[in-house]
Write a protein that holds these residues in place. Structure first.
Motif, PDB file in Angstrom:
ATOM      1  N   MET A   1      -3.961   1.336  10.696  1.00 40.66           N
ATOM      2  CA  MET A   1      -4.264   2.532  10.240  1.00 40.66           C
ATOM      3  C   MET A   1      -3.155   2.853   8.902  1.00 40.66           C
ATOM      4  SD  MET A   1      -6.673   3.371  11.668  1.00 40.66           S
ATOM      5  CE  MET A   1      -6.889   5.379  11.562  1.00 40.66           C
ATOM      6  N   VAL A   2      -2.091   2.788   9.055  1.00 41.82           N
ATOM      7  CA  VAL A   2      -1.404   3.017   8.110  1.00 41.82           C
ATOM      8  C   VAL A   2      -1.487   1.698   7.425  1.00 41.82           C
ATOM      9  CG1 VAL A   2       0.247   4.450   7.225  1.00 41.82           C
ATOM     10  CG2 VAL A   2      -0.021   5.314   9.194  1.00 41.82           C
ATOM     11  N   GLU A   3      -0.547   1.341   7.237  1.00 42.86           N
ATOM     12  CA  GLU A   3      -0.500   0.097   6.825  1.00 42.86           C
ATOM     13  C   GLU A   3      -1.166  -0.946   6.094  1.00 42.86           C
ATOM     14  OE1 GLU A   3       4.257  -1.140   8.585  1.00 42.86           O
ATOM     15  OE2 GLU A   3       2.292  -2.284   8.705  1.00 42.86           O
ATOM     16  N   GLN A   4      -2.153  -1.167   7.472  1.00 43.55           N
ATOM     17  CA  GLN A   4      -3.406  -2.342   6.496  1.00 43.55           C
ATOM     18  C   GLN A   4      -4.105  -1.833   5.378  1.00 43.55           C
ATOM     19  OE1 GLN A   4      -2.903  -5.128   6.180  1.00 43.55           O
ATOM     20  NE2 GLN A   4      -4.119  -5.656   7.829  1.00 43.55           N
ATOM     21  N   MET A   5      -4.267  -0.165   6.058  1.00 41.87           N
ATOM     22  CA  MET A   5      -5.270   0.740   4.831  1.00 41.87           C
ATOM     23  C   MET A   5      -4.635   1.503   3.533  1.00 41.87           C
ATOM     24  SD  MET A   5      -7.363   3.226   8.053  1.00 41.87           S
ATOM     25  CE  MET A   5      -8.082   4.433   6.848  1.00 41.87           C
ATOM     26  N   GLY A   6      -2.878   2.304   3.653  1.00 42.19           N
ATOM     27  CA  GLY A   6      -2.782   2.484   3.106  1.00 42.19           C
ATOM     28  C   GLY A   6      -2.574   1.612   1.712  1.00 42.19           C
TER      29      GLY A   6
ATOM     30  N   PRO B   1       1.071  -5.424 -10.870  1.00 39.74           N
ATOM     31  CA  PRO B   1       2.097  -3.827 -11.160  1.00 39.74           C
ATOM     32  C   PRO B   1       3.435  -3.929 -10.265  1.00 39.74           C
ATOM     33  CG  PRO B   1      -0.809  -4.044 -10.903  1.00 39.74           C
ATOM     34  CD  PRO B   1      -0.484  -5.609 -10.588  1.00 39.74           C
ATOM     35  N   LEU B   2       3.870  -3.418 -10.467  1.00 36.23           N
ATOM     36  CA  LEU B   2       5.347  -2.547  -9.728  1.00 36.23           C
ATOM     37  C   LEU B   2       4.977  -1.946  -8.626  1.00 36.23           C
ATOM     38  CD1 LEU B   2       7.956  -2.388  -9.747  1.00 36.23           C
ATOM     39  CD2 LEU B   2       8.034  -0.243 -10.957  1.00 36.23           C
ATOM     40  N   LYS B   3       3.537  -1.293  -8.382  1.00 38.86           N
ATOM     41  CA  LYS B   3       3.296  -1.044  -6.993  1.00 38.86           C
ATOM     42  C   LYS B   3       2.772  -2.177  -6.077  1.00 38.86           C
ATOM     43  CE  LYS B   3      -1.090  -0.303  -7.780  1.00 38.86           C
ATOM     44  NZ  LYS B   3      -2.360   1.354  -7.717  1.00 38.86           N
ATOM     45  N   VAL B   4       2.545  -3.538  -5.993  1.00 39.51           N
ATOM     46  CA  VAL B   4       2.020  -4.213  -5.431  1.00 39.51           C
ATOM     47  C   VAL B   4       3.600  -5.082  -5.183  1.00 39.51           C
ATOM     48  CG1 VAL B   4       0.863  -6.443  -5.681  1.00 39.51           C
ATOM     49  CG2 VAL B   4      -0.272  -5.036  -6.706  1.00 39.51           C
ATOM     50  N   LYS B   5       4.459  -5.603  -5.948  1.00 39.88           N
ATOM     51  CA  LYS B   5       5.694  -5.733  -6.199  1.00 39.88           C
ATOM     52  C   LYS B   5       6.708  -4.961  -4.851  1.00 39.88           C
ATOM     53  CE  LYS B   5       6.139  -7.626 -11.071  1.00 39.88           C
ATOM     54  NZ  LYS B   5       7.060  -7.860 -11.619  1.00 39.88           N
ATOM     55  N   ILE B   6       6.567  -3.863  -5.304  1.00 45.13           N
ATOM     56  CA  ILE B   6       7.233  -2.931  -3.668  1.00 45.13           C
ATOM     57  C   ILE B   6       6.695  -3.301  -3.158  1.00 45.13           C
ATOM     58  CG2 ILE B   6       7.924  -0.722  -3.588  1.00 45.13           C
ATOM     59  CD1 ILE B   6       8.293   0.452  -6.339  1.00 45.13           C
ATOM     60  N   HIS B   7       5.543  -2.380  -2.419  1.00 46.03           N
ATOM     61  CA  HIS B   7       4.762  -3.075  -1.316  1.00 46.03           C
ATOM     62  C   HIS B   7       5.004  -4.356  -0.864  1.00 46.03           C
ATOM     63  CE1 HIS B   7       3.804   0.660  -1.006  1.00 46.03           C
ATOM     64  NE2 HIS B   7       3.044   1.140  -1.645  1.00 46.03           N
ATOM     65  N   ALA B   8       5.094  -5.833  -1.730  1.00 51.56           N
ATOM     66  CA  ALA B   8       5.074  -6.866  -1.019  1.00 51.56           C
ATOM     67  C   ALA B   8       6.212  -7.614  -0.569  1.00 51.56           C
ATOM     68  CB  ALA B   8       4.756  -7.894  -2.077  1.00 51.56           C
TER      69      ALA B   8
ATOM     70  N   ALA C   1       8.700   3.415   0.776  1.00 50.64           N
ATOM     71  CA  ALA C   1       7.539   2.876   0.988  1.00 50.64           C
ATOM     72  C   ALA C   1       6.857   2.719   1.852  1.00 50.64           C
ATOM     73  CB  ALA C   1       8.230   1.691   1.207  1.00 50.64           C
ATOM     74  N   GLN C   2       7.378   3.820   3.254  1.00 51.38           N
ATOM     75  CA  GLN C   2       5.875   4.346   4.283  1.00 51.38           C
ATOM     76  C   GLN C   2       5.319   5.194   4.135  1.00 51.38           C
ATOM     77  OE1 GLN C   2       5.767   0.895   6.021  1.00 51.38           O
ATOM     78  NE2 GLN C   2       5.503   2.131   8.002  1.00 51.38           N
ATOM     79  N   ALA C   3       5.928   6.054   3.762  1.00 51.47           N
ATOM     80  CA  ALA C   3       5.648   7.661   2.938  1.00 51.47           C
ATOM     81  C   ALA C   3       4.595   7.250   2.086  1.00 51.47           C
ATOM     82  CB  ALA C   3       7.000   8.342   2.820  1.00 51.47           C
ATOM     83  N   ASN C   4       4.524   6.298   1.115  1.00 48.80           N
ATOM     84  CA  ASN C   4       3.379   6.007   0.277  1.00 48.80           C
ATOM     85  C   ASN C   4       2.470   5.620   0.687  1.00 48.80           C
ATOM     86  OD1 ASN C   4       2.568   3.838  -1.561  1.00 48.80           O
ATOM     87  ND2 ASN C   4       2.904   5.257  -3.132  1.00 48.80           N
ATOM     88  N   LEU C   5       2.675   4.620   1.436  1.00 52.21           N
ATOM     89  CA  LEU C   5       1.704   4.086   2.417  1.00 52.21           C
ATOM     90  C   LEU C   5       0.749   5.516   3.093  1.00 52.21           C
ATOM     91  CD1 LEU C   5       2.964   0.520   3.939  1.00 52.21           C
ATOM     92  CD2 LEU C   5       1.204   0.933   2.057  1.00 52.21           C
ATOM     93  N   LEU C   6       1.706   6.208   3.545  1.00 52.62           N
ATOM     94  CA  LEU C   6       1.288   7.159   4.326  1.00 52.62           C
ATOM     95  C   LEU C   6       0.145   7.922   3.764  1.00 52.62           C
ATOM     96  CD1 LEU C   6       0.800   8.871   7.093  1.00 52.62           C
ATOM     97  CD2 LEU C   6       2.649   9.745   6.613  1.00 52.62           C
ATOM     98  N   TRP C   7       0.583   8.759   2.539  1.00 53.14           N
ATOM     99  CA  TRP C   7       0.376   9.390   1.341  1.00 53.14           C
ATOM    100  C   TRP C   7      -1.791   8.714   0.993  1.00 53.14           C
ATOM    101  CZ3 TRP C   7      -0.493  13.570  -0.414  1.00 53.14           C
ATOM    102  CH2 TRP C   7      -0.962  13.628  -2.307  1.00 53.14           C
ATOM    103  N   HIS C   8      -1.603   7.430   0.927  1.00 51.49           N
ATOM    104  CA  HIS C   8      -2.769   6.027   0.769  1.00 51.49           C
ATOM    105  C   HIS C   8      -3.819   6.353   1.731  1.00 51.49           C
ATOM    106  CE1 HIS C   8      -0.629   5.727  -3.153  1.00 51.49           C
ATOM    107  NE2 HIS C   8      -1.918   5.229  -3.836  1.00 51.49           N
ATOM    108  N   PHE C   9      -3.030   6.895   2.941  1.00 50.89           N
ATOM    109  CA  PHE C   9      -3.746   6.290   4.071  1.00 50.89           C
ATOM    110  C   PHE C   9      -5.149   7.829   3.940  1.00 50.89           C
ATOM    111  CE2 PHE C   9      -3.821   8.674   8.167  1.00 50.89           C
ATOM    112  CZ  PHE C   9      -5.004   7.574   9.350  1.00 50.89           C
TER     113      PHE C   9
END
Length: 488
Positions: free
Chosen positions: A194-199, A296-303, A23-31
């Motif tokens: 930086m990464v989590e909130q922005m991602g 959406p699924l991505k919202v559920k996963i990150h939540a 999940a952190q890797a996905n946030l880093l990508w969107h960061f």
């Protein structure tokens, strides 16, 4: 065989850490996709500026309250459209300090509200203040913050969109170089902001109001059910209720709200306990509703990753304790060495987490060579101290998940910005030594012995891990006893 049970516990806990790292890797990508986005700023000539109420929740803050009031009085916003509520629950001389300080700013629309009954603690104070707030927007700053004078002008423009319910700024640090522990706290918080909130914000996943340094639409707070005091993180709780109602949140990493970091281990633990237990309480309260919702699924996963992130401390503690019998199993040949080689796959999770901290911290320092060298020692020490806090924080998480209630304990503020400043005389220091401090000292000894035994027997599979545990528990336990016993 009992050794297999420990191996299963070890493996499941490591899997939890690995899945969290994905999940952190996905946030880093969107960061990376979000970090250069520019945000609008309202101007002082904008006749459409809304009326704003700034709320300052205060409880026994004699060391920092004058600094806060002086900073707030300097905010750039039309005076006729600005109300500042001083929500004071203090039981010491802080109340007198506030009243004397307010006299120096007769031109500012301060409203002093003092409660004799601290019902609901911070959430209760914010709720009572909201009932009489004149502003359609509500900005909130804790006592240890020194807001950007242009904070309101940089954030109110977002509320032209009727769907926006809250705008959160990034925390800065007034005293990050005060000590090793303030530096490590900055290291961790910078990754979150930086990464989590922005991602999360970049992909419209749920983010959280961080309790301070943010501004709300008053109608959003009321629509979400107002402030609740049934968790220790009223900010996270309201954030999830509001976003489940369809309100949108905006994160502004370019708007910085500097604050003080706790310089003392007892204060750090107090803050950590409230954050980790409150996060677990919010997971208990909200996770199922989010998962069964139409998001959406991505919202559920990150939540799920967001609400359960404090559970990492239970996983770390289980991995730490079970690693001893697992090491014994390898040493005695009870566990095939191939299992250990297979476990190397979990290092992928470590690489992801290290990358999150690398890009978060070095991005803020513009990738200088000096910041790179500092990262090389900060990362392992930070991970070690995080492991050292696993006993204390695992207790907090377990209490949160099982519904055990405890009072809201504020984090003492010190107003220490430079090295050499003395925190010993602070009257808010906590003197009661918690039982977990003794357990941390015992584990420091246990894992130090494991390091010696590993070297003596030539079994190096767990050497690095046990060395970090020995370092982490030693640093945390020594700092704990020092901060709790310095007055005795």
């Amino acid at each position: 065989m009992l050794i297999n049970l420990f191996l299963v516990i070890y493996g499941l806990a490591m899997c939890f850490v690995l899945f969290y790292s994905f999940a952190q890797a996905n946030l880093l990508w969107h960061f990376f996709k979000f970090k250069d986005r520019k945000m609008p700023m309202a101007t002082i000539n904008d006749k459409g500026l809304p009326k704003v109420t700034v709320q300052l929740p205060i409880f026994n803050e004699k060391y920092v309250v004058e600094r806060l009031i002086e900073a707030i009085s300097s905010m750039h916003y039309p005076k006729e459209k600005l109300e500042i509520q001083v929500l004071d629950d203090s039981t010491d001389e802080t109340a007198d300090i506030i009243n004397n300080c307010l006299k120096a700013f007769p031109e500012v629309n301060f409203k002093y509200l003092h409660r004799e009954n601290r019902q609901g603690f911070k959430a209760g104070a914010l709720k009572e203040g909201l009932e009489v707030a004149e502003g359609e927007l509500i900005a909130i700053f804790d006592a240890d913050f020194v807001p950007d004078p242009n904070f309101l002008l940089k954030t109110v423009g977002h509320f032209k969109d009727d769907k926006v319910g809250m705008v959160q700024s990034r925390w800065g640090h007034l005293n990050e170089d005060y000590s090793l522990f303030t530096r490590l706290q900055a290291f961790a918080l910078d990754a979150h902001f930086m990464v989590e909130q922005m991602g999360r914000n970049a992909q419209k996943a749920f983010i959280n109001f961080n309790g301070t340094g943010g501004i709300w639409r008053k109608s959003c707070i009321l629509d979400a059910g107002d402030w609740h005091a049934d968790t220790l993180t009223e900010d996270l709780d309201l954030s999830y209720r509001a976003q489940q109602k369809g309100w949108e949140f905006i994160y502004r990493p370019d708007v910085v709200s500097p604050a003080e970091l706790p310089p003392v281990m007892s204060a750090i633990k107090s803050q950590q306990f409230r954050w980790t237990k409150g996060g677990a309480e919010c997971a208990r309260k909200h996770l199922w509703h989010v998962l069964k919702g139409t998001f959406p699924l991505k919202v559920k996963i990150h939540a799920a990753a967001h609400l359960l992130n404090s559970t990492l401390f239970i996983a770390i503690l289980l991995v730490s304790l079970s690693s001893i019998p697992v090491w014994w199993g390898f040493y005695k040949g009870l566990i095939p060495l191939e299992y250990f080689k297979l476990a190397a796959f979990f290092l992928f999770g470590f690489v992801i987490i290290a990358s999150v901290y690398f890009f978060a911290n070095l991005n803020l320092s513009h990738f200088t060579f000096k910041s790179f060298l500092r990262f090389l020692w900060e990362l392992p020490v930070f991970l070690a101290v995080s492991m050292g806090l696993s006993v204390h924080n695992a207790q907090a998480v377990w209490e949160g998940l099982t519904g055990k209630k405890s009072p809201f304990v504020r984090t003492p503020k010190y107003n220490l910005a430079v090295k050499g400043s003395n925190w010993v005389s602070n009257t808010y220091n906590q003197l009661k030594i918690p039982p977990t401090a003794y357990l941390e000292a015992i584990l420091a000894i246990v894992f130090s012995v494991m390091v010696v035994v590993s070297i003596y027997t030539g079994t190096y599979e767990m050497l690095v891990f046990h060395s970090m545990l020995a370092l982490g528990f030693s640093l945390v336990s020594i700092a704990s006893f020092k901060s709790y016993m310095i007055h005795r």
